[in-house]
Design a protein around this motif. Structure first.
Motif, PDB file in Angstrom:
ATOM      1  N   ASP A   9      32.260  36.921  -8.743  1.00 37.51           N
ATOM      2  CA  ASP A   9      32.799  36.754 -10.098  1.00 37.51           C
ATOM      3  C   ASP A   9      31.763  36.162 -11.045  1.00 37.51           C
ATOM      4  OD1 ASP A   9      33.077  34.383  -8.558  1.00 37.51           O
ATOM      5  OD2 ASP A   9      34.412  33.546 -10.067  1.00 37.51           O
ATOM      6  N   GLU A  10      30.607  35.775 -10.507  1.00 42.35           N
ATOM      7  CA  GLU A  10      29.576  35.139 -11.326  1.00 42.35           C
ATOM      8  C   GLU A  10      28.444  36.154 -11.593  1.00 42.35           C
ATOM      9  OE1 GLU A  10      28.707  31.486 -12.198  1.00 42.35           O
ATOM     10  OE2 GLU A  10      27.414  32.872 -13.284  1.00 42.35           O
ATOM     11  N   ILE A  13      24.801  35.452 -10.442  1.00 39.48           N
ATOM     12  CA  ILE A  13      24.533  35.613  -9.000  1.00 39.48           C
ATOM     13  C   ILE A  13      24.176  37.072  -8.729  1.00 39.48           C
ATOM     14  CG2 ILE A  13      25.646  35.670  -6.726  1.00 39.48           C
ATOM     15  CD1 ILE A  13      25.530  32.862  -7.297  1.00 39.48           C
ATOM     16  N   ASP A  52      31.679  37.609  -2.387  1.00 37.20           N
ATOM     17  CA  ASP A  52      31.861  36.167  -2.551  1.00 37.20           C
ATOM     18  C   ASP A  52      33.198  35.814  -1.889  1.00 37.20           C
ATOM     19  OD1 ASP A  52      31.720  33.576  -3.478  1.00 37.20           O
ATOM     20  OD2 ASP A  52      32.408  34.048  -5.504  1.00 37.20           O
ATOM     21  N   GLN A  54      35.418  32.864  -2.949  1.00 34.58           N
ATOM     22  CA  GLN A  54      36.422  32.442  -3.931  1.00 34.58           C
ATOM     23  C   GLN A  54      36.279  33.227  -5.227  1.00 34.58           C
ATOM     24  OE1 GLN A  54      36.394  28.174  -4.643  1.00 34.58           O
ATOM     25  NE2 GLN A  54      38.564  28.244  -4.196  1.00 34.58           N
ATOM     26  N   MET A  55      37.283  34.018  -5.543  1.00 36.10           N
ATOM     27  CA  MET A  55      37.262  34.774  -6.796  1.00 36.10           C
ATOM     28  C   MET A  55      38.641  34.692  -7.425  1.00 36.10           C
ATOM     29  SD  MET A  55      34.909  38.049  -5.835  1.00 36.10           S
ATOM     30  CE  MET A  55      35.807  38.416  -4.330  1.00 36.10           C
ATOM     31  N   PRO A  56      38.731  34.876  -8.758  1.00 37.45           N
ATOM     32  CA  PRO A  56      40.008  34.625  -9.439  1.00 37.45           C
ATOM     33  C   PRO A  56      41.200  35.455  -8.947  1.00 37.45           C
ATOM     34  CG  PRO A  56      38.229  34.800 -11.014  1.00 37.45           C
ATOM     35  CD  PRO A  56      37.660  35.162  -9.696  1.00 37.45           C
ATOM     36  N   ALA A  81      29.839  29.858  -1.392  1.00 34.97           N
ATOM     37  CA  ALA A  81      29.428  28.471  -1.577  1.00 34.97           C
ATOM     38  C   ALA A  81      30.474  27.551  -0.963  1.00 34.97           C
ATOM     39  CB  ALA A  81      29.277  28.160  -3.062  1.00 34.97           C
ATOM     40  N   TYR A  82      31.456  28.144  -0.313  1.00 37.96           N
ATOM     41  CA  TYR A  82      32.627  27.392   0.114  1.00 37.96           C
ATOM     42  C   TYR A  82      32.714  27.456   1.635  1.00 37.96           C
ATOM     43  CZ  TYR A  82      37.038  25.366  -1.354  1.00 37.96           C
ATOM     44  OH  TYR A  82      38.063  24.499  -1.633  1.00 37.96           O
ATOM     45  N   LYS A 103      25.799  29.900   0.080  1.00 31.62           N
ATOM     46  CA  LYS A 103      25.069  29.628  -1.156  1.00 31.62           C
ATOM     47  C   LYS A 103      24.764  28.132  -1.215  1.00 31.62           C
ATOM     48  CE  LYS A 103      27.658  32.958  -3.936  1.00 31.62           C
ATOM     49  NZ  LYS A 103      28.839  32.977  -4.814  1.00 31.62           N
ATOM     50  N   PRO A 104      23.633  27.682  -1.691  1.00 32.08           N
ATOM     51  CA  PRO A 104      22.492  28.502  -2.078  1.00 32.08           C
ATOM     52  C   PRO A 104      21.872  29.207  -0.860  1.00 32.08           C
ATOM     53  CG  PRO A 104      22.052  26.132  -2.381  1.00 32.08           C
ATOM     54  CD  PRO A 104      23.410  26.259  -1.848  1.00 32.08           C
TER      55      PRO A 104
ATOM     56  N   HIS B  43      30.979  23.440  -4.688  1.00 31.06           N
ATOM     57  CA  HIS B  43      31.023  24.884  -4.908  1.00 31.06           C
ATOM     58  C   HIS B  43      30.504  25.224  -6.297  1.00 31.06           C
ATOM     59  CE1 HIS B  43      33.160  28.585  -6.191  1.00 31.06           C
ATOM     60  NE2 HIS B  43      32.800  28.994  -4.998  1.00 31.06           N
ATOM     61  N   ASN B  46      26.744  24.707  -6.198  1.00 32.19           N
ATOM     62  CA  ASN B  46      26.008  25.616  -5.306  1.00 32.19           C
ATOM     63  C   ASN B  46      25.826  26.997  -5.891  1.00 32.19           C
ATOM     64  OD1 ASN B  46      25.360  23.919  -3.271  1.00 32.19           O
ATOM     65  ND2 ASN B  46      27.163  24.360  -2.033  1.00 32.19           N
ATOM     66  N   VAL B  49      22.839  26.726  -8.392  1.00 32.38           N
ATOM     67  CA  VAL B  49      21.637  26.399  -7.618  1.00 32.38           C
ATOM     68  C   VAL B  49      21.211  27.618  -6.804  1.00 32.38           C
ATOM     69  CG1 VAL B  49      20.755  25.018  -5.696  1.00 32.38           C
ATOM     70  CG2 VAL B  49      22.004  23.905  -7.531  1.00 32.38           C
ATOM     71  N   GLY B  50      22.192  28.332  -6.271  1.00 35.03           N
ATOM     72  CA  GLY B  50      21.904  29.534  -5.481  1.00 35.03           C
ATOM     73  C   GLY B  50      21.102  30.544  -6.260  1.00 35.03           C
ATOM     74  N   TYR B  51      21.565  30.885  -7.481  1.00 33.11           N
ATOM     75  CA  TYR B  51      20.833  31.945  -8.170  1.00 33.11           C
ATOM     76  C   TYR B  51      19.552  31.441  -8.821  1.00 33.11           C
ATOM     77  CZ  TYR B  51      23.483  30.921 -12.559  1.00 33.11           C
ATOM     78  OH  TYR B  51      24.057  30.352 -13.655  1.00 33.11           O
ATOM     79  N   LYS B 151      40.099  27.166 -11.980  1.00 30.34           N
ATOM     80  CA  LYS B 151      39.754  28.509 -12.446  1.00 30.34           C
ATOM     81  C   LYS B 151      40.290  29.626 -11.560  1.00 30.34           C
ATOM     82  CE  LYS B 151      35.065  28.906 -10.688  1.00 30.34           C
ATOM     83  NZ  LYS B 151      33.655  28.933 -10.996  1.00 30.34           N
ATOM     84  N   TYR B 152      40.568  29.310 -10.291  1.00 31.30           N
ATOM     85  CA  TYR B 152      41.132  30.342  -9.427  1.00 31.30           C
ATOM     86  C   TYR B 152      42.654  30.322  -9.444  1.00 31.30           C
ATOM     87  CZ  TYR B 152      36.330  30.377  -7.948  1.00 31.30           C
ATOM     88  OH  TYR B 152      34.964  30.443  -7.949  1.00 31.30           O
ATOM     89  N   PHE B 191      48.723  33.031  -9.716  1.00 29.64           N
ATOM     90  CA  PHE B 191      47.813  32.764 -10.812  1.00 29.64           C
ATOM     91  C   PHE B 191      48.648  32.570 -12.059  1.00 29.64           C
ATOM     92  CE2 PHE B 191      44.670  33.671 -14.078  1.00 29.64           C
ATOM     93  CZ  PHE B 191      43.539  33.052 -13.568  1.00 29.64           C
TER      94      PHE B 191
END
Lengths: 174, 283
Positions: A9-10, A13, A52, A54-56, A81-82, A103-104, B43, B46, B49-51, B151-152, B191
């Motif tokens: 979702d990013e 990335i 990924d 976690q996504m919305p 990242a989770y 991630k990273p 999270h 990260n 930082v990851g990208y 956000k999720y 959601f």
């Protein structure tokens, strides 16, 4: 061409992964929306799918489970990242992922994981191709055998005709 | 007379002790809440930082390519050689992608910075005095800290009115808002929507946090501000969030109320006086 699907979702990335994978010469399709990624599964055949966690709208494991139904041959990876235990267990047991990357990430590790996933994919494909060829050859052989049996039933002895060196039929029994 | 004086000082001593115990409780609840958020914040950090890390490695590759070209300026025999190298390294792509690479990395660093400074604002221990503060800024800080929890789960809708600066201990008000936001996210099953409304009415500022989650049943609604009362599973909630929120708002001479319809959602309303009646004296 080898197609790889990336879902996160990013968008940043996805850009950095696209940069990382560009020198490899693969066709890399990126998606920020799970729905669009699902749609693409109907249009293209993917060798590797990386999602990924976690996504919305849907988590990565749920998406990969869908992907598994639509394209069972594509090798699935999670990049998350989770890294909690529950999500890893879910990824392994439910989506049967090949690798769980965190991630990273380490660039080398990601490329190496994709390469070995591609090897696995190609191995499966090769295996499948050989099995199909084997099946086809067997079917051919069977058809030929049946034809011979039919001929023999129609005209007993016809499959055992003996010929001379010049092709003429030898009739006398000895 | 003497005895009365002794009783008086004894009383003051106990009061001071009680006040200190209360402060410690407040602080430990805050730390517990941050602890629960830590995984989410990790999270949040990260991802950028990851990208950024990966972008830096790509940048190294790009620079090596560009140096190959600049070094060739001295050694190349003809202009064609240089042009060939320029083509080989895909110079046009490098040029345009470098801009994106830097812009995206900068955006990532900014995000990490925002999260860290929000965490710092949030965990302030020292400032215990009433000071005029911008509630909207406090809400944004809190949203940055809990962003990953929200956000999720929900879309955040800001319906902010005009607010003057409010006399308050902003770190404590932030803590109340964080509690309400995290509770709202927990109340939403799939959601949903969380609306944050602010308005100014006479001498009062009003903050409302409304979710369209599962709601609170009437028998639970009477008990939500009791200490240690929780319907969350063990390890998920301390049962102190709302009771401490209640104490904080009370200390600010304000009110906190909850309206809920099971199945439709809950709205928490905090009413705070713009000016504290007697500043610094909350006895």
């Amino acid at each position: 061409m080898t197609r790889i699907q990336l879902v996160d979702d990013e968008p940043n990335i996805l850009s950095s992964l696209r940069r990382l994978l560009k020198p490899q010469g693969w066709q890399v399709d990126t998606f920020t929306q799970v729905e669009d990624a699902l749609g693409a599964l109907l249009e293209h055949e993917y060798a590797v799918i990386i999602s990924d966690y976690q996504m919305p709208t849907a988590d990565g494991v749920t998406y990969l489970q869908f992907a598994k139904q639509k394209q069972p041959d594509a090798i699935r990876l999670v990049l998350s990242a989770y890294g909690d235990r529950a999500s890893m267990i879910k990824a392994i047991n439910q989506a049967e992922v090949y690798r769980y990357l965190s991630k990273p990430w380490d660039d080398y590790e990601v490329v190496a994981a994709i390469k070995s996933a591609l090897d696995l994919y190609q191995l499966h494909k090769e295996n499948q191709r050989l099995r199909e060829e084997n099946d086809r050859q067997r079917a051919e052989l069977k058809a030929r055998e049946e034809e011979l049996l039919r001929l023999e039933a129609d005209s007993p002895g016809i499959t055992r005709v003996r010929r001379d060196a010049d092709g003429s039929v030898i009739l006398n029994h000895d | 007379m003497k005895e009365a004086a002794i009783a008086q000082t004894e009383n003051e001593r106990l009061n001071a002790k009680l006040e200190q115990a209360n402060r410690q409780l407040l602080q430990s609840e805050k730390l517990a809440a941050i602890g629960q958020l830590a995984a989410g914040v990790a999270h949040e950090i990260n991802n950028p930082v990851g990208y950024i890390y990966s972008n830096l490695q790509s940048l190294e590759g790009y620079l090596n390519d560009i140096f190959r070209l600049t070094d060739a300026v001295d050694s190349a025999r003809s202009l064609e050689d240089l042009q060939l190298i320029k083509k080989n390294i895909d110079y046009d792509y490098l040029r345009s992608d470098l801009k994106d690479l830097l812009a995206e990395s900068r955006e990532g660093i900014d995000r990490v910075k925002t999260i860290i400074s929000a965490m710092k604002d949030f965990s302030h221990i020292e400032d215990e005095e009433f000071k005029p503060a911008d509630l909207h800024r406090g809400i944004e800080t809190t949203l940055n800290v809990v962003n990953n929890e929200l956000k999720y789960k929900a879309e955040i809708i800001r319906d902010f009115g005009d607010l003057p600066e409010i006399d308050c201990i902003i770190s404590q008000i932030n803590q109340v808002i964080m509690n309400l936001l995290v509770n709202a996210a927990h109340a939403i099953e799939e959601f949903g929507k969380i609306t944050i409304r602010t308005r100014h009415e006479g001498e009062q500022a009003i903050i409302e946090i409304e979710d369209n989650g599962k709601g609170i049943s009437p028998e639970n609604l009477n008990r939500i501000f009791e200490p240690f009362y929780t319907t969350k599973p063990i390890g998920k909630g301390t049962g102190l969030g709302l009771s401490l929120s209640f104490n904080i708002v009370e200390k600010h001479k304000g009110r906190i109320e909850a309206l809920s319809t099971p199945g439709h959602g809950t709205c928490f309303r905090i009413t705070l006086p713009v000016n504290q009646p007697e500043q610094g004296n909350d006895g």
